[in-house]
Design a protein around this motif. Structure first.
Motif, mmCIF file in Angstrom:
data_model
loop_
_atom_site.group_PDB
_atom_site.id
_atom_site.type_symbol
_atom_site.label_atom_id
_atom_site.label_comp_id
_atom_site.label_asym_id
_atom_site.label_seq_id
_atom_site.Cartn_x
_atom_site.Cartn_y
_atom_site.Cartn_z
ATOM 1 N N GLN A 60 -7.794 -13.411 -0.821
ATOM 2 C CA GLN A 60 -9.098 -12.783 -0.185
ATOM 3 C C GLN A 60 -8.816 -11.313 0.271
ATOM 4 O O GLN A 60 -9.400 -10.098 -0.138
ATOM 5 C CB GLN A 60 -9.790 -13.483 0.731
ATOM 6 C CG GLN A 60 -10.460 -14.864 0.111
ATOM 7 C CD GLN A 60 -9.427 -15.782 0.293
ATOM 8 O OE1 GLN A 60 -8.148 -15.746 0.824
ATOM 9 N NE2 GLN A 60 -9.554 -17.268 0.036
ATOM 10 N N LYS A 61 -7.825 -11.228 0.852
ATOM 11 C CA LYS A 61 -7.722 -9.849 1.632
ATOM 12 C C LYS A 61 -6.959 -8.999 0.372
ATOM 13 O O LYS A 61 -7.549 -7.733 0.220
ATOM 14 C CB LYS A 61 -6.575 -9.971 2.566
ATOM 15 C CG LYS A 61 -6.200 -8.697 3.153
ATOM 16 C CD LYS A 61 -5.165 -8.792 4.535
ATOM 17 C CE LYS A 61 -5.134 -7.381 4.995
ATOM 18 N NZ LYS A 61 -4.266 -7.386 6.249
ATOM 19 N N ARG A 62 -6.164 -9.388 -0.362
ATOM 20 C CA ARG A 62 -5.627 -8.541 -1.528
ATOM 21 C C ARG A 62 -6.869 -8.173 -2.371
ATOM 22 O O ARG A 62 -6.850 -7.065 -2.753
ATOM 23 C CB ARG A 62 -4.487 -9.493 -2.554
ATOM 24 C CG ARG A 62 -4.109 -8.604 -3.605
ATOM 25 C CD ARG A 62 -3.165 -9.227 -4.385
ATOM 26 N NE ARG A 62 -1.949 -8.846 -3.306
ATOM 27 C CZ ARG A 62 -0.592 -9.584 -3.369
ATOM 28 N NH1 ARG A 62 -0.491 -10.530 -3.990
ATOM 29 N NH2 ARG A 62 0.099 -9.097 -2.611
ATOM 30 N N ALA A 63 -7.774 -9.168 -2.774
ATOM 31 C CA ALA A 63 -9.058 -8.667 -3.666
ATOM 32 C C ALA A 63 -9.775 -7.473 -2.905
ATOM 33 O O ALA A 63 -9.976 -6.711 -3.591
ATOM 34 C CB ALA A 63 -9.865 -9.928 -3.658
ATOM 35 N N ARG A 64 -10.009 -7.671 -1.582
ATOM 36 C CA ARG A 64 -10.750 -6.729 -0.941
ATOM 37 C C ARG A 64 -10.071 -5.274 -0.949
ATOM 38 O O ARG A 64 -10.935 -4.548 -1.196
ATOM 39 C CB ARG A 64 -11.052 -7.212 0.686
ATOM 40 C CG ARG A 64 -11.767 -6.442 1.468
ATOM 41 C CD ARG A 64 -12.122 -6.811 2.806
ATOM 42 N NE ARG A 64 -10.824 -7.138 3.581
ATOM 43 C CZ ARG A 64 -10.237 -6.368 4.030
ATOM 44 N NH1 ARG A 64 -10.327 -4.975 4.332
ATOM 45 N NH2 ARG A 64 -9.061 -6.590 4.897
ATOM 46 N N LEU A 65 -8.636 -5.457 -0.764
ATOM 47 C CA LEU A 65 -8.010 -3.960 -0.631
ATOM 48 C C LEU A 65 -7.980 -3.501 -1.971
ATOM 49 O O LEU A 65 -8.106 -2.393 -2.138
ATOM 50 C CB LEU A 65 -6.662 -4.430 -0.103
ATOM 51 C CG LEU A 65 -6.528 -4.687 1.478
ATOM 52 C CD1 LEU A 65 -5.028 -5.313 1.804
ATOM 53 C CD2 LEU A 65 -7.016 -3.635 2.259
ATOM 54 N N GLU A 66 -7.801 -4.306 -3.132
ATOM 55 C CA GLU A 66 -7.822 -3.800 -4.277
ATOM 56 C C GLU A 66 -9.300 -3.034 -4.785
ATOM 57 O O GLU A 66 -9.400 -2.100 -5.423
ATOM 58 C CB GLU A 66 -7.492 -4.770 -5.574
ATOM 59 C CG GLU A 66 -5.961 -5.192 -5.512
ATOM 60 C CD GLU A 66 -5.765 -6.450 -6.189
ATOM 61 O OE1 GLU A 66 -6.865 -7.170 -6.775
ATOM 62 O OE2 GLU A 66 -4.563 -6.763 -6.405
ATOM 63 N N ARG A 67 -10.247 -3.775 -4.328
ATOM 64 C CA ARG A 67 -11.610 -3.025 -4.339
ATOM 65 C C ARG A 67 -11.792 -1.534 -3.759
ATOM 66 O O ARG A 67 -12.248 -0.849 -4.368
ATOM 67 C CB ARG A 67 -12.859 -3.924 -4.147
ATOM 68 C CG ARG A 67 -13.100 -5.140 -5.052
ATOM 69 C CD ARG A 67 -14.475 -5.918 -4.644
ATOM 70 N NE ARG A 67 -14.539 -6.167 -3.559
ATOM 71 C CZ ARG A 67 -13.821 -7.498 -2.861
ATOM 72 N NH1 ARG A 67 -13.497 -8.433 -3.896
ATOM 73 N NH2 ARG A 67 -14.233 -8.030 -1.768
#
Length: 83
Positions: free
Chosen positions: A55-62
């Motif tokens: 979830q954190k990785r996806a948020r940072l990628e956005r």
């Protein structure tokens, strides 16, 4: 915001500039913003590499995608104000 909207905003800015209601954008100001955006992108890249949860990785990628789009807009604007 796509480049068409950005181009419309620049055209509106040019009209305000001609009427004396806006101050001229300096290329050096845009370059400072670009430098900050590059630093932010680098920081986000490091955070993505160390992120443990998906979830954190996806948020940072956005966030990185947004920063990349802003860099493209800033480069376009730099080209426009340098002319």
């Amino acid at each position: 915001m796509g480049l068409k909207k950005l181009a419309a905003k620049v055209a509106e800015y040019n009209m305000r500039l001609e009427s004396g209601k806006a101050s001229k954008i300096k290329p050096s100001d845009v370059e400072k913003v670009l430098e900050k955006l590059h630093k932010k992108s680098d920081e986000l890249g490091r955070e993505i590499a160390s992120a443990k949860s998906p979830q954190k990785r996806a948020r940072l990628e956005r966030k990185l995608e947004v920063a990349t789009e802003q860099q493209e807009r800033a480069e376009w604007l730099l080209n426009e104000v340098s002319q």
